[in-house]
Design an enzyme around this catalytic site. Structure first.
Site, PDB file in Angstrom:
ATOM      1  N   LYS A 192      11.936  29.490  34.971  1.00 18.95           N
ATOM      2  CA  LYS A 192      13.091  30.109  35.626  1.00 18.95           C
ATOM      3  C   LYS A 192      14.322  29.944  34.741  1.00 18.95           C
ATOM      4  O   LYS A 192      14.808  28.834  34.554  1.00 18.95           O
ATOM      5  CB  LYS A 192      13.369  29.475  36.987  1.00 18.95           C
ATOM      6  CG  LYS A 192      14.378  30.340  37.760  1.00 18.95           C
ATOM      7  CD  LYS A 192      15.097  29.601  38.859  1.00 18.95           C
ATOM      8  CE  LYS A 192      16.285  28.829  38.381  1.00 18.95           C
ATOM      9  NZ  LYS A 192      17.387  29.641  37.839  1.00 18.95           N
ATOM     10  N   GLY A 244      19.478  20.497  32.860  1.00 20.22           N
ATOM     11  CA  GLY A 244      20.646  20.956  33.599  1.00 20.22           C
ATOM     12  C   GLY A 244      21.495  19.776  34.026  1.00 20.22           C
ATOM     13  O   GLY A 244      21.500  18.729  33.374  1.00 20.22           O
ATOM     14  N   SER A 245      22.179  19.947  35.137  1.00 23.89           N
ATOM     15  CA  SER A 245      23.133  18.925  35.553  1.00 23.89           C
ATOM     16  C   SER A 245      22.422  17.696  36.130  1.00 23.89           C
ATOM     17  O   SER A 245      21.327  17.804  36.688  1.00 23.89           O
ATOM     18  CB  SER A 245      24.081  19.496  36.603  1.00 23.89           C
ATOM     19  OG  SER A 245      23.348  19.902  37.738  1.00 23.89           O
ATOM     20  N   THR A 246      23.060  16.555  36.005  1.00 25.10           N
ATOM     21  CA  THR A 246      22.501  15.316  36.550  1.00 25.10           C
ATOM     22  C   THR A 246      22.354  15.428  38.060  1.00 25.10           C
ATOM     23  O   THR A 246      21.389  14.935  38.644  1.00 25.10           O
ATOM     24  CB  THR A 246      23.406  14.126  36.156  1.00 25.10           C
ATOM     25  OG1 THR A 246      23.333  13.994  34.726  1.00 25.10           O
ATOM     26  CG2 THR A 246      22.951  12.822  36.784  1.00 25.10           C
ATOM     27  N   VAL A 248      21.637  18.117  39.926  1.00 21.56           N
ATOM     28  CA  VAL A 248      20.412  18.835  40.304  1.00 21.56           C
ATOM     29  C   VAL A 248      19.187  18.021  39.876  1.00 21.56           C
ATOM     30  O   VAL A 248      18.182  17.985  40.586  1.00 21.56           O
ATOM     31  CB  VAL A 248      20.402  20.270  39.718  1.00 21.56           C
ATOM     32  CG1 VAL A 248      19.074  20.946  39.972  1.00 21.56           C
ATOM     33  CG2 VAL A 248      21.515  21.088  40.339  1.00 21.56           C
ATOM     34  N   GLY A 249      19.288  17.336  38.738  1.00 22.09           N
ATOM     35  CA  GLY A 249      18.183  16.468  38.305  1.00 22.09           C
ATOM     36  C   GLY A 249      17.833  15.449  39.379  1.00 22.09           C
ATOM     37  O   GLY A 249      16.663  15.182  39.664  1.00 22.09           O
ATOM     38  N   GLU A 266      16.165  16.476  31.480  1.00 21.82           N
ATOM     39  CA  GLU A 266      17.131  16.386  30.383  1.00 21.82           C
ATOM     40  C   GLU A 266      18.465  16.780  30.997  1.00 21.82           C
ATOM     41  O   GLU A 266      18.677  17.941  31.344  1.00 21.82           O
ATOM     42  CB  GLU A 266      16.694  17.317  29.251  1.00 21.82           C
ATOM     43  CG  GLU A 266      17.295  16.944  27.924  1.00 21.82           C
ATOM     44  CD  GLU A 266      18.592  17.659  27.682  1.00 21.82           C
ATOM     45  OE1 GLU A 266      19.645  17.073  28.038  1.00 21.82           O
ATOM     46  OE2 GLU A 266      18.579  18.777  27.171  1.00 21.82           O
ATOM     47  N   CYS A 300      24.988  19.680  26.200  1.00 29.26           N
ATOM     48  CA  CYS A 300      24.734  18.427  26.928  1.00 29.26           C
ATOM     49  C   CYS A 300      24.984  17.213  26.048  1.00 29.26           C
ATOM     50  O   CYS A 300      25.412  16.174  26.518  1.00 29.26           O
ATOM     51  CB  CYS A 300      23.320  18.406  27.472  1.00 29.26           C
ATOM     52  SG  CYS A 300      22.086  18.836  26.255  1.00 29.26           S
ATOM     53  N   GLU A 397      31.593  14.538  32.748  1.00 26.53           N
ATOM     54  CA  GLU A 397      31.185  15.555  31.781  1.00 26.53           C
ATOM     55  C   GLU A 397      31.994  16.825  32.050  1.00 26.53           C
ATOM     56  O   GLU A 397      31.883  17.416  33.127  1.00 26.53           O
ATOM     57  CB  GLU A 397      29.688  15.838  31.945  1.00 26.53           C
ATOM     58  CG  GLU A 397      29.170  16.855  30.961  1.00 26.53           C
ATOM     59  CD  GLU A 397      27.672  17.129  31.118  1.00 26.53           C
ATOM     60  OE1 GLU A 397      27.210  17.284  32.250  1.00 26.53           O
ATOM     61  OE2 GLU A 397      26.987  17.192  30.088  1.00 26.53           O
TER      62      GLU A 397
HETATM   63  P1  NAI Z   1      22.719  23.430  37.237  1.00 31.90           P
HETATM   64  O1  NAI Z   1      22.097  22.118  36.988  1.00 31.90           O
HETATM   65  O2  NAI Z   1      23.003  23.823  38.634  1.00 31.90           O
HETATM   66  O3  NAI Z   1      21.784  24.587  36.633  1.00 31.90           O
HETATM   67  C1  NAI Z   1      20.720  24.401  35.744  1.00 31.90           C
HETATM   68  C2  NAI Z   1      19.493  25.165  36.230  1.00 31.90           C
HETATM   69  O4  NAI Z   1      19.032  24.597  37.458  1.00 31.90           O
HETATM   70  C3  NAI Z   1      19.733  26.635  36.534  1.00 31.90           C
HETATM   71  O5  NAI Z   1      18.598  27.364  36.149  1.00 31.90           O
HETATM   72  C4  NAI Z   1      19.876  26.667  38.045  1.00 31.90           C
HETATM   73  O6  NAI Z   1      19.553  27.889  38.623  1.00 31.90           O
HETATM   74  C5  NAI Z   1      18.882  25.611  38.444  1.00 31.90           C
HETATM   75  N1  NAI Z   1      19.103  25.002  39.760  1.00 31.90           N
HETATM   76  C6  NAI Z   1      20.262  24.858  40.441  1.00 31.90           C
HETATM   77  N2  NAI Z   1      20.043  24.228  41.606  1.00 31.90           N
HETATM   78  C7  NAI Z   1      18.732  23.955  41.670  1.00 31.90           C
HETATM   79  C8  NAI Z   1      17.890  23.303  42.610  1.00 31.90           C
HETATM   80  N3  NAI Z   1      18.384  22.792  43.731  1.00 31.90           N
HETATM   81  N4  NAI Z   1      16.587  23.187  42.350  1.00 31.90           N
HETATM   82  C9  NAI Z   1      16.082  23.669  41.208  1.00 31.90           C
HETATM   83  N5  NAI Z   1      16.817  24.299  40.270  1.00 31.90           N
HETATM   84  C10 NAI Z   1      18.125  24.443  40.494  1.00 31.90           C
HETATM   85  O7  NAI Z   1      24.014  23.543  36.377  1.00 31.90           O
HETATM   86  P2  NAI Z   1      25.262  24.524  36.613  1.00 31.90           P
HETATM   87  O8  NAI Z   1      25.659  24.568  38.052  1.00 31.90           O
HETATM   88  O9  NAI Z   1      24.958  25.805  35.978  1.00 31.90           O
HETATM   89  O10 NAI Z   1      26.404  23.759  35.817  1.00 31.90           O
HETATM   90  C11 NAI Z   1      27.136  22.713  36.437  1.00 31.90           C
HETATM   91  C12 NAI Z   1      27.373  21.575  35.494  1.00 31.90           C
HETATM   92  O11 NAI Z   1      26.130  21.041  35.102  1.00 31.90           O
HETATM   93  C13 NAI Z   1      28.039  21.941  34.175  1.00 31.90           C
HETATM   94  O12 NAI Z   1      29.412  21.973  34.268  1.00 31.90           O
HETATM   95  C14 NAI Z   1      27.571  20.823  33.299  1.00 31.90           C
HETATM   96  O13 NAI Z   1      28.372  19.690  33.505  1.00 31.90           O
HETATM   97  C15 NAI Z   1      26.174  20.542  33.792  1.00 31.90           C
HETATM   98  N6  NAI Z   1      25.146  21.203  32.976  1.00 31.90           N
HETATM   99  C16 NAI Z   1      24.486  20.461  32.071  1.00 31.90           C
HETATM  100  C17 NAI Z   1      23.547  21.046  31.266  1.00 31.90           C
HETATM  101  C18 NAI Z   1      22.808  20.252  30.271  1.00 31.90           C
HETATM  102  O14 NAI Z   1      22.214  20.842  29.388  1.00 31.90           O
HETATM  103  N7  NAI Z   1      22.783  18.970  30.361  1.00 31.90           N
HETATM  104  C19 NAI Z   1      23.257  22.478  31.323  1.00 31.90           C
HETATM  105  C20 NAI Z   1      23.968  23.162  32.364  1.00 31.90           C
HETATM  106  C21 NAI Z   1      24.895  22.529  33.131  1.00 31.90           C
END
Ligand code: NAI
Length: 792
Positions: A192, A244-246, A248-249, A266, A300, A397
């Site tokens: 996804k 993605g974000s901590t 959601v992790g 990650e 990240c 972050e």
């Molecule tokens: P996010 O963690 O929400 O999104 C990353 C992925 O997770 C996307 O594909 C999203 O659709 C998916 N997702 C969202 N909620 C989910 C859930 N409940 N279950 C499964 N998958 C889900 O990140 P977002 O909202 O785009 O960005 C918010 C903050 O997160 C950023 O400002 C940044 O601080 C951090 N971030 C960190 C990243 C990294 O590489 N470490 C990458 C993206 C965001």
């Protein structure tokens, strides 16, 4: 006009990359995309669409389908159906497919680079020179791993159907990081993409079709967090890989608890960029540009905390501000810009908000004199000085082009500041003194350390974090381990009694003492900090033999005993710094002292379990020898990366590692887990079998005579099922192994979400007939990849 005048006033003209190919590609698809499932395109069942916007203008590029639960179902079914044949193809045939994908990526590199810039807002210079070449490299490298898999990972199997959820900051690269190792190992995937940036994943689906990848091996389901959530919860998915974000992790850790799904995370970071006074300042300034203004700071592992040695700080800041003035923010397809657009308005808003908070906190904000383009979502490069280490600027972050600077005086102060974060993804160290740089690198709690460099990535080098930056590695040999499984349990556990989830001492039949078979009251205590200690609650419980005879009592450990054990383990930190040689000596010594008392242990084991005590004691001695042998041989690797660097992949102990042991073979099971954890330098908190704790508590005297330093091994007896979640919740426990019940696994995984510790939890007993060397070495360590300049 003189030449000098022309030189001084010269400014950049526009150097646009043509969007024509990408526009034609979008038009060919009618600017509307379905889902890629089972090798074909289909409409989402919901019929719901959402736009993918161009961050440089806000215009819609195309409409993307919102995948529903039913669509995720279809995709998982397709991946499941494709799994057996894909595995049976064998490494070589899979290798050919990965190679073909790499070739297609290269052939379509221009389209992919432009599309990525348009969809994400990142500069074409970066997509063209960094993202896309790294994507191809990742598929080539893993084509090689597919070929070598059987030889290099004997006895390991593909995990199965992998659900992969990726973010928007490196859409195509994250896809490659996820798909290439999964496919190499014989898994099938449902991926996804992030909702802001689906386009290049859809282009990759086409590439999968072009190379004739068997249907269902790769499925792409677009959508937002709801689609991700459906994938995470799908019962027929065997592994979730998430970047993605901590936040959601953490949700995903909880949602997958007890499901049997393998998980790698990650997550975020707040990585330090440390500049010592003897650094090559000009290089370090360019390093800052690459650390925090690469990809608009939406990285990240961005070096987002600048730590400068006090003596050079003012001069460094002045130079940096001059450099900021010359950076160019502009249209992502302009080849001469440094910083593109922020991916979405919500992210832009968040950056602005955090910057305002920083100003309110009293830090000094520096931005260039020029303004960013008004159309689209742009943010200028920003530097904060005078930042307090505990302020939100220094801790949160920001995920944007915002650097926050602090100063330090001594190297140890630099390390303390660097590690003053809940994250642990990456760090950069700048010094011309190789001794200093290599002294600092091992002290940093970070999965990646770049020396005199930053933001370097390669398929051969593992990438991933410590602490709340997640667990698991991507890339290299370490990364493959995330997509392979090796069996270590005997399932279902043999002879494990029914267990009351939360029994009390009285449930177990007795409170207080009782005379053992010898006629002398023996209540085994806890073993904490090298000393025998009474349980905090003052309670003990009876331990009966296989024939029901009361053999003695063991302490009933509680929360406070765990806290005491953690404190002792913290104080025992020296164990993690000793040499492998010394740890080997101590494990040999343990074996020798166990051997000297073999008869006593044999009788005890027989009385407890009715089993062959002699065989178990001999196997335990051999197991101690086995792990003593490994203590000074788990050497890590030097990865050759195609840069002027090598990468030292150093296995490091977790720090404090907790082990909840199975009931079966109570001495061998205990030592088979505790010995590797100790051998790799962890300080261990062990909960022995609750049924047969005396097999472990009898070891106290052996430990005392074997020079095991205080705090290296702590033993808390009692109810494993209530002690395990307490260990899982403890922030200082960095890793937790658990062998027990299905409910126990669920509790451990759920409760570990607090500090996102690595768990290795099993409903079942350890198959202690084998040492499981490679698997336990992997579980007992985490790899730090240190990038060191090397050669030319
Ligand atoms: P996010 O963690 O929400 O999104 C990353 C992925 O997770 C996307 O594909 C999203 O659709 C998916 N997702 C969202 N909620 C989910 C859930 N409940 N279950 C499964 N998958 C889900 O990140 P977002 O909202 O785009 O960005 C918010 C903050 O997160 C950023 O400002 C940044 O601080 C951090 N971030 C960190 C990243 C990294 O590489 N470490 C990458 C993206 C965001």
């Amino acid at each position: 006009m003189s030449v000098l005048h022309a030189y001084e006033t010269m400014s950049y003209g526009p150097a646009p990359e043509s969007p024509a190919d990408a526009v034609a590609w979008l038009d060919r698809h009618g600017r509307r995309f379905g889902l890629f499932i089972g090798g074909a395109w289909s409409e989402a069942t919901s019929g719901e669409l959402f736009p993918s916007l161009d961050p440089s203008s806000g215009d819609s590029l195309a409409e993307i389908s919102q995948g529903s639960e039913a669509d995720v179902d279809r995709a998982v079914d397709a991946a499941r159906a494709a799994l057996p044949a894909w595995g049976e193809l064998g490494g070589h045939r899979r290798s050919r497919y990965l190679y073909a994908i790499a070739r297609q990526v290269q052939k379509h590199s221009r389209l992919l680079a432009v599309l990525e810039s348009m969809d994400n807002g990142k500069p074409i210079r970066e997509t063209r020179d960094i993202d896309v070449p790294l994507v191809a490299r990742h598929f080539y490298h893993h084509a090689g791993w597919a070929q070598l898999l059987e030889e290099e990972f004997p006895g390991q199997e593909a995990v199965g159907v992998c659900g992969q959820i990726i973010p928007w900051n490196f859409p195509l690269l994250m896809l490659a990081w996820k798909i290439a190792p999964a496919l190499a190992c014989g898994n099938t995937v449902v991926l996804k993409p992030a909702e802001y940036t689906s386009l290049t994943a859809l282009a990759m689906a086409e590439i999968c079709q072009e190379v004739g990848l068997p249907e269902g091996v790769v499925n792409i389901v677009t959508g937002d967090g709801r689609t991700g959530d459906a994938l995470v919860r799908h019962p027929d998915v065997d592994k979730i890989a998430f970047t993605g974000s901590t936040e959601v992790g953490r949700l995903i850790r909880r949602a997958t608890a007890g499901s049997g799904k393998k998980l790698s995370l990650e997550l975020g970071g707040k990585s330090p960029f440390i500049v010592f006074d003897d650094a090559d300042i000009d290089s370090a300034i360019e390093g800052v540009v690459d650390a925090i203004w690469f990809n608009q700071g939406q990285v990240c592992c961005a070096g987002s905390r600048l730590l400068v040695q006090e003596s050079i700080a003012e001069a460094f800041y002045a130079k940096l501000r001059r450099r900021m003035e010359t950076l160019r923010v502009g249209h992502p397809l302009d080849k001469a810009i440094d910083i593109g657009a922020i991916v979405a308005p919500v992210q832009l808003e968040r950056i602005g908000q955090l910057v305002e908070e920083g100003k309110a906190e009293g830090a000094v904000c520096h931005q260039p004199s020029w303004a960013v383009p008004q159309e689209g979502w742009f943010y200028p490069p920003t530097l904060f000085t005078g930042v307090e280490p505990s302020s939100s600027l220094a801790q949160v972050e920001i995920f944007g082009p915002v650097m926050v600077a602090m100063t330090f005086r001594t190297p140890s102060e630099a390390v303390a500041l660097a590690n003053d974060t809940r994250y642990g993804l990456a760090a950069s160290v700048w010094s011309e003194n190789v001794n200093l740089a290599l002294d600092i690198a091992p002290q940093l709690a970070a999965g990646v350390v770049w020396i005199n460099s930053t933001n370097l990535f390669d398929a051969a080098a593992g990438f991933g974090g410590y602490r709340e930056s997640g667990f698991g590695r991507e890339g290299g040999r370490e990364g493959l381990g995330e997509y392979l499984r090796s069996a270590v349990t005997v399932n279902p556990p043999s002879g494990s009694p029914d267990h009351d989830p939360e029994p009390t001492p009285s449930d177990l039949g007795i409170v207080g003492g009782g005379l053992g078979a010898s006629g002398i009251d023996r209540t085994a205590k806890m073993y904490i900090g090298g000393k025998q200690q009474r349980p905090d609650g003052g309670n003990s419980y009876p331990v009966r033999g296989h024939d029901g005879v009361h053999l003695g009592d063991a302490g009933w450990g509680n929360r406070k005993d765990i806290r005491n054990a953690v404190e002792a383990a913290r104080k025992g930190a020296a164990w993690s710094k000793t040499t492998g040689h010394l740890r080997a000596q101590i494990l040999y010594y343990l074996a020798e002292n166990l051997d000297a008392r073999a008869g006593e242990f044999e009788a005890r084991l027989h009385a407890l379990t009715g089993g062959d005590g002699r065989a178990e004691v001999q196997a335990s001695i051999e197991r101690l020898f086995y792990w003593a042998a490994w203590a000074d041989k788990h050497d890590g690797a030097v990865h050759g990366v195609p840069m002027r660097n090598v990468t030292l992949a150093m296995p490091e102990p977790w720090g404090i590692l907790a082990v909840c042991c199975p009931d079966e073979q109570p001495l061998l099971g205990f030592l088979s887990l505790v010995a590797p954890a100790l051998a790799m330098g962890n300080r261990v908190i062990a909960v022995p079998s609750p049924l047969y704790p005396l097999a472990a508590t009898d070891l106290y005297q052996v430990l005392e005579t074997s020079d095991v330093p205080g705090g290296a091994l702590n033993i808390v007896t009692g109810d494993r099922e209530s002690l395990a979640p307490t260990l899982a919740q403890h922030d200082e426990v960095a890793c937790l192994w658990y062998f027990g019940t299905g409910e126990g696994v669920e509790a451990v995984e759920r409760e570990s979400a607090g500090n996102l510790k690595r768990t290795w939890a099993h409903a079942g007993a350890l198959d202690a007939t084998k040492p499981h060397g490679p698997e336990l070495l992997k579980q007992a360590t985490q790899t730090k990849n240190i990038w060191v300049p090397y050669g030319d």
